[in-house]
Structure formats: structure tokens, C-alpha cells
Write an enzyme that holds these catalytic residues in place. Structure first.
Site, PDB file in Angstrom:
ATOM      1  N   TYR A   1       0.860  -1.183   0.000  1.00 27.13           N
ATOM      2  CA  TYR A   1       0.000   0.000   0.000  1.00 27.13           C
ATOM      3  C   TYR A   1       0.896   1.232   0.000  1.00 27.13           C
ATOM      4  CZ  TYR A   1      -3.702   3.186   1.771  1.00 27.13           C
ATOM      5  OH  TYR A   1      -4.591   4.219   1.964  1.00 27.13           O
TER       6      TYR A   1
ATOM      7  N   LYS B   1      -1.311  -1.117  -4.239  1.00 25.69           N
ATOM      8  CA  LYS B   1      -2.300  -0.040  -4.197  1.00 25.69           C
ATOM      9  C   LYS B   1      -1.494   1.251  -4.270  1.00 25.69           C
ATOM     10  CE  LYS B   1      -5.759   2.466  -1.610  1.00 25.69           C
ATOM     11  NZ  LYS B   1      -6.398   2.777  -0.325  1.00 25.69           N
TER      12      LYS B   1
END
Length: 337
Positions: free
Chosen positions: A142, A172
Site C-alpha cells: 500500500y 495499491k
């Protein structure tokens, strides 16, 4: 859930519903899942991330939410990705083990951001120590440098990452550095990594350079409209895709000027879906009534290319009832899962 299916398309960064006194509200998760699937055509979720106030929750709350999303998402959602990042390595490892034990589709980890990794090797060392606790679960990094301050380029991070993290499946990517994203996509075509963009108002730009989909908060309540943008892009009908992106941007530009964050996202989701999301947890504070009135009026005023408007979509009432009982298992606070 669909084991083995590549994570792509839209992924809703889930909000954590809370009661008026600030406790997590598991009772509405089933209704929330049904709303995402039936009203927004969104079948992937990213739980306990930024939008979900994951780092403001304690370990037990994060476990309870993870369990509830996995349980309620069974046979309804394609992917339930659990964010297990934390400032404490042992806590992150504990959450990774728990996510594996409950059958999560994948886990994601944010870079620690108080004591920060300063280079690729330090960041990979931390990520590897978490990923190794869930050796059969797909792992996602992330990347959100505007919040973490960790600015290790993802292009650099991915070079040889499978040697350290065999379960690595993708990123992400919540940053506006499209050059970095483009280099990641270009250099890792053979790896079949999933690149999911996290800046909702710029999604079309990311799709143009090869992003597989997106993780974002707006897909909770504008998922159906964004799916129409994805369909237009795939045709390709770029003019139509741009219309959807511009209208999403028009709304976000308006609310950002009013002050827009997790608390305001909770308010918007509440008035659009009718499901009560409740207040945020301190230090965040509730959206003002003035914000709610103005944001709702703005969303109502937008006429989408499919002829729809939010006024047809927004639900009346508080939506306080759940469509069924929750299925959180009765673990004690000290169960160690």
C-alpha cells in the site's frame, strides 16, 4: 470470494461504521456488502485502510471487522483484502496471521510512518517480515507517500521483490506520480502484478497507462458511475469516459474546497446509501451539517451521461436497520488470532 482470480476493476476502500458513542458497528456490514454488490456493482473491498480508519482502531477491532467482512462477503464478494499494516511490526504480523486464518483473499501493508524506512532495503525488510506470517496469502504493498512520508519509488521497490516476498501480487498506488506508476507497469508486464490506482479523481489517467483498476473511497457511493467509466474506456469511447471522470472530479473538487476527509466521506456514504456510518474517531471530528447540505445538493445537481442523478440514488431515512444478523465469531479480546 473467488480464489485465484486476479484483483482488478473497482475495489471499495471500506468505511468503518461506528455507533454514535464511537464503537465499531458490525451490525450493518451485511447491509453494506449487499449495497456495494447490488447498487454499486462493486465486488472487491479493501478493509481497515485509510478510509476505514484502520490505524485509529485497536487490534481487536481490526480483527472483528476483518472477520465480519470475510464472513458477510462469502459467496457475494470476489476479493476481501485486509490491510494489516501497523507502526508495530509484531502487531502487523499478528494481523497478517489472523487474516490468513479467517480466509482473507489478500493482505496489504502500508509503510511504517513514525520511524520510517529510508530506502528500499529497509522497506522490503519490514514488508517481508509481515508477508512471511501469511505465506499462502497474496500480498499487496500500500503505497501512499502523501500520508506516510515514505517516498521509496515503487519502480525501485519492485525490482526483484518476488525473491524476498514470493506472495507479492501488486500495489495499491495512492500517489499522483504517474511516471513511477507507468514505469512499474512497463517493467513488470511479465509478472502479472495488479496495479490498482488510489487517486479517484485521476483514475482515467492511470487506466490510460495500464492500471488494472482502482482502490478508493468514492467507489462506495459512485461505484456504479465509475464502472460505467471503465466500460466506456474499454470500448474505447474516451469522450464518454472523460465525461464520467470530469463529473466525479467536479464533485470532489467542490467538496475538497469545503474540507473533505474520512469524516466527510462517512457523511456522504450515509446520505447516499441510507446506511448509518456514524462518527469518525478522534482526532477526526464529524462532518458539519453545512457540509452535508452543500455536498448533497452538489451531488444531486450532477446529471450523469446515463441520464441519472444522485437524487434518484440517495436513500431517504437513516437506514438504521440491518438486513440480517452479523456473523462475527465470539472470540475473546485475548484470543491471539
Amino acid at each position: 470470494m473467488t480464489p485465484g482470480k486476479k484483483l482488478q476493476g473497482l475495489v471499495a476502500a471500506t468505511i468503518t461504521p461506528m455507533t454514535p458513542d464511537g464503537q465499531i458497528n458490525l451490525s450493518v456490514i451485511r447491509q453494506y456488502v449487499d449495497y456495494l454488490v447490488s447498487e454499486q456493482n462493486v465486488k472487491n473491498v479493501f478493509v481497515n485502510g485509510t478510509t476505514g480508519e484502520g490505524l485509529s482502531l485497536n487490534i481487536q477491532e481490526r480483527k472483528q471487522l476483518a472477520e465480519e467482512w470475510v464472513c458477510q462477503g462469502k459467496d457475494k464478494l470476489d476479493h476481501v483484502i485486509i490491510h494489516v499494516g501497523a507502526l508495530s511490526l509484531p502487531e502487523s504480523q499478528e494481523l497478517a496471521r489472523h487474516a490468513a486464518a479467517i480466509g482473507a483473499s489478500g493482505i496489504a501493508v502500508i509503510a511504517p510512518f513514525f520511524f520510517k524506512p529510508t530506502n528500499k532495503d529497509e522497506l522490503i525488510a519490514f514488508l517481508q517480515q509481515v508477508a512471511s506470517e501469511a505465506p499462502a496469502v497474496p500480498f499487496y504493498y500500500y503505497h501512499i507517500p502523501p500520508l506516510t512520508g515514505v517516498k521509496v519509488c515503487v519502480e525501485e521497490l519492485l525490482d526483484g521483490i518476488k525473491e524476498w516476498i514470493p506472495t507479492f501480487q501488486g500495489v495499491k498506488f495512492s500517489d499522483t506520480d504517474l511516471l513511477d506508476l507507468a514505469q512499474c507497469i512497463n517493467k513488470n508486464e511479465r509478472e502479472q502484478f495488479a496495479f490498482l490506482y488510489g487517486v479517484d479523481e485521476q483514475l482515467l489517467s492511470a487506466l490510460a497507462i495500464g492500471a488494472d483498476g482502482a482502490v478508493g473511497s468514492t467507489y462506495n457511493y459512485l461505484g456504479q458511475k465509475t464502472n460505467l467509466m471503465l466500460q466506456a474506456f474499454a470500448k474505447p469511447d474516451l469522450a464518454l469516459a472523460r465525461k464520467y471522470q470530469f463529473l466525479t472530479g467536479e464533485f470532489l473538487n467542490f467538496v475538497i474546497k469545503l474540507g473533505f476527509g474520512v469524516a466527510q466521506t462517512k457523511a456522504v456514504m450515509t446520505f447516499v446509501s441510507g446506511i448509518p456510518m456514524g462518527p469518525p474517531r478522534l482526532p477526526l471530528v464529524d462532518a458539519s451539517e453545512d457540509f452535508i447540505v452543500k455536498a448533497k445538493a452538489k451531488l444531486d445537481s450532477i446529471v450523469w451521461p446515463d441520464g441519472d442523478s444522485c437524487s434518484l440514488l440517495c436513500r431517504s431515512g437513516s437506514g438504521g436497520s440491518s438486513s440480517g444478523s452479523h456473523c462475527h465469531s465470539a472470540h475473546s479480546p485475548h484470543d491471539g488470532l
